[in-house]
Design a protein around this motif. Structure first.
Motif, PDB file in Angstrom:
ATOM      1  N   VAL A  74      -4.270   1.548   4.282  1.00  0.00           N
ATOM      2  CA  VAL A  74      -3.488   2.203   5.321  1.00  0.00           C
ATOM      3  C   VAL A  74      -4.399   3.161   6.086  1.00  0.00           C
ATOM      4  O   VAL A  74      -5.159   3.920   5.479  1.00  0.00           O
ATOM      5  N   TYR A  75      -4.299   3.135   7.384  1.00  0.00           N
ATOM      6  CA  TYR A  75      -5.100   3.995   8.260  1.00  0.00           C
ATOM      7  C   TYR A  75      -4.169   4.814   9.129  1.00  0.00           C
ATOM      8  O   TYR A  75      -3.075   4.362   9.501  1.00  0.00           O
ATOM      9  N   GLU A  76      -4.617   5.989   9.466  1.00  0.00           N
ATOM     10  CA  GLU A  76      -3.750   6.908  10.190  1.00  0.00           C
ATOM     11  C   GLU A  76      -3.499   6.466  11.629  1.00  0.00           C
ATOM     12  O   GLU A  76      -2.423   6.659  12.165  1.00  0.00           O
ATOM     13  N   THR A  77      -4.516   5.890  12.265  1.00  0.00           N
ATOM     14  CA  THR A  77      -4.374   5.461  13.658  1.00  0.00           C
ATOM     15  C   THR A  77      -5.030   4.108  13.844  1.00  0.00           C
ATOM     16  O   THR A  77      -5.814   3.641  13.005  1.00  0.00           O
ATOM     17  N   TRP A  78      -4.710   3.489  14.971  1.00  0.00           N
ATOM     18  CA  TRP A  78      -5.347   2.223  15.332  1.00  0.00           C
ATOM     19  C   TRP A  78      -6.845   2.407  15.533  1.00  0.00           C
ATOM     20  O   TRP A  78      -7.635   1.541  15.184  1.00  0.00           O
ATOM     21  N   LYS A  79      -7.239   3.549  16.045  1.00  0.00           N
ATOM     22  CA  LYS A  79      -8.652   3.796  16.270  1.00  0.00           C
ATOM     23  C   LYS A  79      -9.422   3.797  14.957  1.00  0.00           C
ATOM     24  O   LYS A  79     -10.562   3.336  14.873  1.00  0.00           O
ATOM     25  N   ASP A  80      -8.800   4.304  13.895  1.00  0.00           N
ATOM     26  CA  ASP A  80      -9.476   4.364  12.598  1.00  0.00           C
ATOM     27  C   ASP A  80      -9.730   2.968  12.038  1.00  0.00           C
ATOM     28  O   ASP A  80     -10.814   2.678  11.537  1.00  0.00           O
ATOM     29  N   VAL A  81      -8.743   2.091  12.120  1.00  0.00           N
ATOM     30  CA  VAL A  81      -8.930   0.751  11.571  1.00  0.00           C
ATOM     31  C   VAL A  81      -9.921  -0.040  12.422  1.00  0.00           C
ATOM     32  O   VAL A  81     -10.727  -0.820  11.898  1.00  0.00           O
ATOM     33  N   SER A 100       0.817  -1.219   0.000  1.00  0.00           N
ATOM     34  CA  SER A 100       0.000   0.000   0.000  1.00  0.00           C
ATOM     35  C   SER A 100       0.843   1.258   0.000  1.00  0.00           C
ATOM     36  O   SER A 100       0.362   2.329  -0.344  1.00  0.00           O
ATOM     37  N   ASN A 101       2.093   1.150   0.417  1.00  0.00           N
ATOM     38  CA  ASN A 101       2.931   2.346   0.470  1.00  0.00           C
ATOM     39  C   ASN A 101       3.306   2.841  -0.921  1.00  0.00           C
ATOM     40  O   ASN A 101       3.569   4.013  -1.122  1.00  0.00           O
ATOM     41  N   ASN A 102       3.365   1.920  -1.911  1.00  0.00           N
ATOM     42  CA  ASN A 102       3.741   2.299  -3.273  1.00  0.00           C
ATOM     43  C   ASN A 102       2.526   2.474  -4.173  1.00  0.00           C
ATOM     44  O   ASN A 102       2.618   3.038  -5.241  1.00  0.00           O
ATOM     45  N   GLN A 103       1.396   1.967  -3.767  1.00  0.00           N
ATOM     46  CA  GLN A 103       0.212   1.995  -4.630  1.00  0.00           C
ATOM     47  C   GLN A 103      -0.545   3.294  -4.422  1.00  0.00           C
ATOM     48  O   GLN A 103      -0.930   3.631  -3.316  1.00  0.00           O
ATOM     49  N   GLN A 104      -0.756   4.066  -5.493  1.00  0.00           N
ATOM     50  CA  GLN A 104      -1.491   5.316  -5.421  1.00  0.00           C
ATOM     51  C   GLN A 104      -2.898   5.168  -5.974  1.00  0.00           C
ATOM     52  O   GLN A 104      -3.786   5.907  -5.586  1.00  0.00           O
ATOM     53  N   THR A 129      -1.643  -0.799   8.829  1.00  0.00           N
ATOM     54  CA  THR A 129      -1.931  -1.393   7.530  1.00  0.00           C
ATOM     55  C   THR A 129      -2.666  -2.709   7.733  1.00  0.00           C
ATOM     56  O   THR A 129      -2.264  -3.520   8.582  1.00  0.00           O
ATOM     57  N   VAL A 130      -3.738  -2.903   6.945  1.00  0.00           N
ATOM     58  CA  VAL A 130      -4.460  -4.167   6.974  1.00  0.00           C
ATOM     59  C   VAL A 130      -3.690  -5.152   6.101  1.00  0.00           C
ATOM     60  O   VAL A 130      -3.563  -4.962   4.887  1.00  0.00           O
ATOM     61  N   VAL A 131      -3.158  -6.205   6.690  1.00  0.00           N
ATOM     62  CA  VAL A 131      -2.343  -7.168   5.950  1.00  0.00           C
ATOM     63  C   VAL A 131      -3.036  -8.521   5.839  1.00  0.00           C
ATOM     64  O   VAL A 131      -2.491  -9.424   5.199  1.00  0.00           O
ATOM     65  N   GLY A 132      -4.195  -8.686   6.419  1.00  0.00           N
ATOM     66  CA  GLY A 132      -4.916  -9.946   6.321  1.00  0.00           C
ATOM     67  C   GLY A 132      -6.388  -9.742   6.566  1.00  0.00           C
ATOM     68  O   GLY A 132      -6.787  -8.930   7.415  1.00  0.00           O
ATOM     69  N   PHE A 133      -7.231 -10.471   5.837  1.00  0.00           N
ATOM     70  CA  PHE A 133      -8.673 -10.321   5.975  1.00  0.00           C
ATOM     71  C   PHE A 133      -9.348 -11.660   5.672  1.00  0.00           C
ATOM     72  O   PHE A 133      -9.151 -12.227   4.598  1.00  0.00           O
ATOM     73  N   ASN A 134     -10.093 -12.163   6.628  1.00  0.00           N
ATOM     74  CA  ASN A 134     -10.887 -13.385   6.449  1.00  0.00           C
ATOM     75  C   ASN A 134     -12.330 -13.030   6.752  1.00  0.00           C
ATOM     76  O   ASN A 134     -12.681 -12.684   7.880  1.00  0.00           O
ATOM     77  N   GLU A 135     -13.195 -13.128   5.740  1.00  0.00           N
ATOM     78  CA  GLU A 135     -14.585 -12.682   5.896  1.00  0.00           C
ATOM     79  C   GLU A 135     -15.558 -13.827   6.101  1.00  0.00           C
ATOM     80  O   GLU A 135     -16.759 -13.592   6.207  1.00  0.00           O
ATOM     81  N   HIS A 136     -15.101 -15.050   6.194  1.00  0.00           N
ATOM     82  CA  HIS A 136     -15.987 -16.206   6.282  1.00  0.00           C
ATOM     83  C   HIS A 136     -16.225 -16.590   7.743  1.00  0.00           C
ATOM     84  O   HIS A 136     -15.295 -16.743   8.516  1.00  0.00           O
ATOM     85  N   HIS A 137     -17.493 -16.757   8.086  1.00  0.00           N
ATOM     86  CA  HIS A 137     -17.907 -17.110   9.443  1.00  0.00           C
ATOM     87  C   HIS A 137     -18.517 -18.507   9.434  1.00  0.00           C
ATOM     88  O   HIS A 137     -19.163 -18.906   8.452  1.00  0.00           O
ATOM     89  N   ASN A 138     -18.344 -19.220  10.537  1.00  0.00           N
ATOM     90  CA  ASN A 138     -18.943 -20.546  10.656  1.00  0.00           C
ATOM     91  C   ASN A 138     -20.213 -20.518  11.506  1.00  0.00           C
ATOM     92  O   ASN A 138     -20.570 -21.505  12.123  1.00  0.00           O
ATOM     93  N   HIS A 139     -20.869 -19.388  11.537  1.00  0.00           N
ATOM     94  CA  HIS A 139     -22.112 -19.232  12.307  1.00  0.00           C
ATOM     95  C   HIS A 139     -22.996 -18.230  11.582  1.00  0.00           C
ATOM     96  O   HIS A 139     -22.512 -17.360  10.841  1.00  0.00           O
TER      97      HIS A 139
END
Length: 866
Positions: A129-136, A4-8, A218-228
């Motif tokens: 990329v998010y500015e703070t932990w609170k934002d993410v 994300s640092n190089n992608q505009q 930076t969000v480096v991983g995302f799993n959107e599947h739930h087993n419920h």
């Protein structure tokens, strides 16, 4: 992995380039706008995704599968069910289908999975990329709320003491607790706690990486599947994430508790105010848990917090006085009085009454308020104390503390027949006259007289008429008492003889020459004041909560005093007798007293007349007859008037007894054309301006939070309420106002001025509501083992022990419960007040402080094993 640092810019399949969103502070970088979405078509021949195109949000159908189901954005898969490793063909072959809110499919292992159907602008994007932990955290929280699940912080990865990675997981992560095996032949008191919240080991989460040397994440991983399954949209207000109480609700519960309104009724009231259950965060059980949490946070600090609060009061409020007693490290007694109480006592402290009351706090400490009567004939409190016991020494210490605070003794002290109070008053208030409550004595009459005399209503009527008379002289009382005893053969009655021997302490005839002797003849005002304090406080309150309830009741008392002052200043004179002295009385006295005085003037004109006059040097003696309602003459009173200085006296002693002139004197004044009340007969305690106006200022009120942030909150709520009231019938105006408020909220949230973690910090909320710090050293222990006269009797029959040694009740031991913090089965605490949790919080705070100064990059940039 996307850098994300190089992608505009981010390019959507099909060649459409999305704009750069970096200009919006606090929002994720490189995300698809809400008005754009991806529409995919499936090619059965090539068994691959066709070319995507940008189009408005489509309704999901069974033949359209979102690309997120097939993309592997998280890198290595941490899901044991293999959701990330299955191909698109395998997903389709398992019967993937969709409805309006989510997609449902099965993995090759047969596990049913749920994937939320949300606008793409809400979905987390790997590489954002998010500015703070609170934002993410706020971003994933919005995504979870829209999808229908709850989130919490997950595992943390540290490198050399610095946090490098952090999971945000679904709350159903982790495996359910394994039931312990027990021997069925042995009895065990350990049971599994029943709960409607179940863990399913759900792997849905995002992985956040903290950037080195800055606060960005930076969000480096995302799993959107739930087993419920997800929470239905119409039940989203019941989900765990939606039931977290905001500070406004916590404050509402606290303020209602100060008026002895419990959490259940508080929830019902708030539902009515907010217009329905869906507008209120939290259930009645959540309200009850918060109310209990406040008491748990107080815990063993209770006595220390009370002293800390009074100390803070003495530093912030002028002339605030308090004194307390500690024995062997245990809190025993306390007395306190503020500046307004001292001013009230200086003016209205000629007659003082006090009585003990019980069941105002959980420790059974005896509450003793000191009560008087103000210039509106309303109860006023001069100070209060809490005692460990009701011994003479305790009351002596309390009265000595009272005397230190107020510097002068009252003229008349009224109590019940408590021997400890009587002994303490005689030692401390040496210049005061002690009076016993006549009502308490006469209440015992039916229980002391037995036989036929008990049913003799004539005896009871004669007895009451004799002892309650305010015009009778002591000699007349003694004569009539002896005649009554002889008539009914009660000369040898022990109790009556005992009461007669102390007649000078309770019969009104022996107090007729003491100023203001008829202001209080019983402790009814004390009992009324005690009852009013119990309106706010209950026996379940801690000492800190009791102090807050006391301040709430005092604030209500002073509010009524302020209302009476306003009524006095805004009243308009209405003539009823055509006498100038009536208008003068209206200008001198408060509304309540002027009403009484003007009634005397009116009756002096219509129901009194002079039958004879005598002149003795400079003194004129008038004999005045008084008529009853049937215009029959009842009594003749003697009025002596000195024309030189207009000094006057009456045989009824009304001025001495109550502090203003009687109807007989006003009758004589009318005959002599006296149009103004002489200054020597205007008692200061009944006048209008006896109290300084500063006593009624906002800064002097207990119920007003004068902190800048509290004043700003109140002002904002008032402004919003005024706008809503003005637009209540304008649908368009309300919609426009709502959109403006939402836009303002969006700017505030993105600007970083709102801290969700701080808002959900119960520890900080309790400190703010109680007005004390919970982190100070505890040097005082809470009182224990108090047994007083108001404790009541134990009526429950207890089971006798099998050994027959004692009949006293044996309290069964508590069932041990699992503390989720220290993972031990204990009876003394739980996860909310575990000491290990507090130490952990302190370590986290120190670590975050160091992290802000310097962040060290971890060699494990992507993921870590839990």
């Amino acid at each position: 992995m996307v850098d994300s640092n190089n992608q505009q810019h981010r390019t959507v399949a099909g060649g459409t380039e999305l704009p750069n969103l970096n200009d919006d502070p606090g929002s994720p970088l490189n995300v698809v706008p809400h008005n754009l979405s991806l529409h995919f078509a499936f090619n059965e021949d090539e068994d691959a995704l066709g070319e995507g195109r940008v189009s408005p949000d489509p309704e999901p159908i069974s033949s359209e599968i979102p690309r997120d189901l097939t993309s592997n954005q998280n890198g290595p898969n941490d899901d044991e069910d293999g959701v990330q490793d299955c191909t698109f063909t395998q997903l389709l072959s398992t019967g993937v289908h969709a409805d309006e809110e989510f997609y449902v499919h099965h993995t090759p292992n047969g596990t049913r999975m749920w994937c939320p159907n949300v606008p793409i602008v809400l979905k987390p994007v790997v590489g954002s990329v998010y500015e703070t932990w609170k934002d993410v955290f706020s971003m994933y929280k919005d995504y979870a709320v829209y999808s229908g699940f709850s989130i919490r912080k997950g595992q943390t990865k540290r490198w050399k003491g610095v946090v490098t990675h952090q999971y945000i997981r679904c709350t159903k992560y982790s495996k359910p607790q394994i039931k312990r095996k027990t021997d069925t032949l042995e009895h065990s008191s350990l049971t599994i706690r029943q709960s409607n919240f179940t863990l399913t080991d759900c792997k849905a989460s995002i992985l956040v990486k903290f950037c080195e040397g800055s606060s960005t994440c930076t969000v480096v991983g995302f799993n959107e599947h739930h087993n419920h399954p997800f929470v239905e949209r119409f039940n989203r207000d019941l989900s765990r994430i939606s039931r977290k109480l905001p500070f406004a609700s916590k404050q509402f519960i606290h303020n209602m508790s100060l008026n002895r309104i419990g959490p259940i009724i508080s929830h019902r009231v708030l539902v009515s105010l907010m217009g329905g259950h869906h507008n209120v965060r939290g259930t009645p059980t959540d309200f009850k848990n918060w109310s209990q949490s406040v008491r748990l946070y107080i815990g063993d600090r209770d006595a220390q917090l009370v002293i800390d609060r009074l100390k803070e009061r003495s530093e912030s409020l002028p002339d605030f006085y308090y004194e307390f007693v500690v024995e062997k490290g245990q809190f025993r007694s306390i007395f306190w009085a503020d500046k307004i109480s001292k001013i009230n006592y200086d003016v209205f402290g000629d007659v003082l009454a006090f009585d003990a009351t019980y069941h105002t706090n959980k420790y059974n400490m005896i509450f003793v308020p000191f009560t008087g009567v103000d210039n509106h004939k309303q109860c006023v409190t001069f100070g209060a104390g809490l005692l460990f016991n009701e011994t003479t020494e305790s009351y002596k210490w309390l009265l000595e503390s009272f005397l230190k605070a107020h510097k002068k003794q009252p003229k008349l002290v009224l109590t019940d027949q408590d021997p400890s109070m009587k002994a303490a008053i005689s030692e401390v208030f040496t210049d005061s006259r002690h009076r016993l409550c006549i009502w308490h004595i006469m209440k015992k009459l039916p229980t002391k007289i037995a036989g036929d005399l008990l049913q003799n209503s004539e005896l009871r009527a004669l007895m009451h008429r004799l002892v309650w008379s305010i015009h009778m002289k002591p000699s007349t009382f003694e004569t009539r008492w002896q005649l009554l005893m002889e008539e009914y053969g009660l000369q040898d009655h022990d109790w009556l003889n005992d009461m007669y021997s102390i007649r000078d302490q309770w019969v009104p005839a022996y107090f007729r020459d003491i100023p203001m002797c008829c202001l209080m003849k019983t402790t009814s005002r004390c009992e009324s004041s005690n009852s009013s304090f119990k309106v706010n406080s209950s026996s379940a309150n801690t000492l800190v909560q009791f102090m807050l309830c006391y301040e709430t009741r005092i604030d209500n008392q002073r509010y009524r005093q302020r209302v009476a002052e306003f009524k006095t200043s805004s009243s308009v004179f209405m003539d009823s007798t055509d006498l100038a002295i009536e208008k003068h009385a209206f200008e001198l006295y408060t509304h309540a007293i002027s009403t009484e005085v003007r009634k005397e003037i009116y009756k002096g004109k219509l129901f009194c007349y002079i039958v004879n006059t005598e002149d003795c040097d400079d003194v004129c003696v008038y004999y005045v007859n008084q008529l009853d309602k049937r215009n029959n003459a009842t009594d003749t009173f003697t009025v002596k008037l000195e024309l030189s200085n207009q000094s006057v006296s009456c045989s009824c002693n009304n001025f001495i007894r109550i502090g203003y002139l009687c109807r007989h004197i006003f009758c004589v004044y009318r005959v002599n054309n006296i149009e103004r009340i002489p200054a020597q007969f205007v008692v200061k305690r009944w006048s209008r301006d006896v109290l300084p106006k500063s006593l009624f200022s906002i800064q002097s009120r207990y119920g007003v939070d004068t902190r800048p942030q509290a004043a700003a909150r109140s002002q904002i709520l008032e402004i919003v309420t005024e706008c809503v009231d003005a637009l209540r019938s304008d649908v368009g105006g309300l919609s426009s106002f709502a959109e403006q408020i939402k836009e303002l909220k969006r700017k505030l949230l993105n600007g970083g001025s709102v801290d969700d973690e701080a808002n959900n910090d119960n520890y900080a909320a309790v400190e703010e509501l109680l007005g004390v710090s919970l982190d100070g050293d505890v040097t005082l222990n809470n009182p224990d083992g108090i047994r007083n006269k108001g404790r009541g009797k134990r009526r429950r029959l207890s089971r006798a022990p099998q050994d027959g040694t004692s009949n006293s009740a044996v309290k069964p031991p508590k069932t041990p419960r699992l503390c989720r913090t220290c993972m031990k089965y204990v009876t003394g605490h739980d996860s909310r007040n575990c000491k290990k949790k507090k130490n952990k919080n302190n370590r986290v705070t120190r670590t975050r402080t160091r992290t802000q100064a310097l962040r060290v990059r971890s060699p494990l940039d992507l993921v870590f094993l839990c």
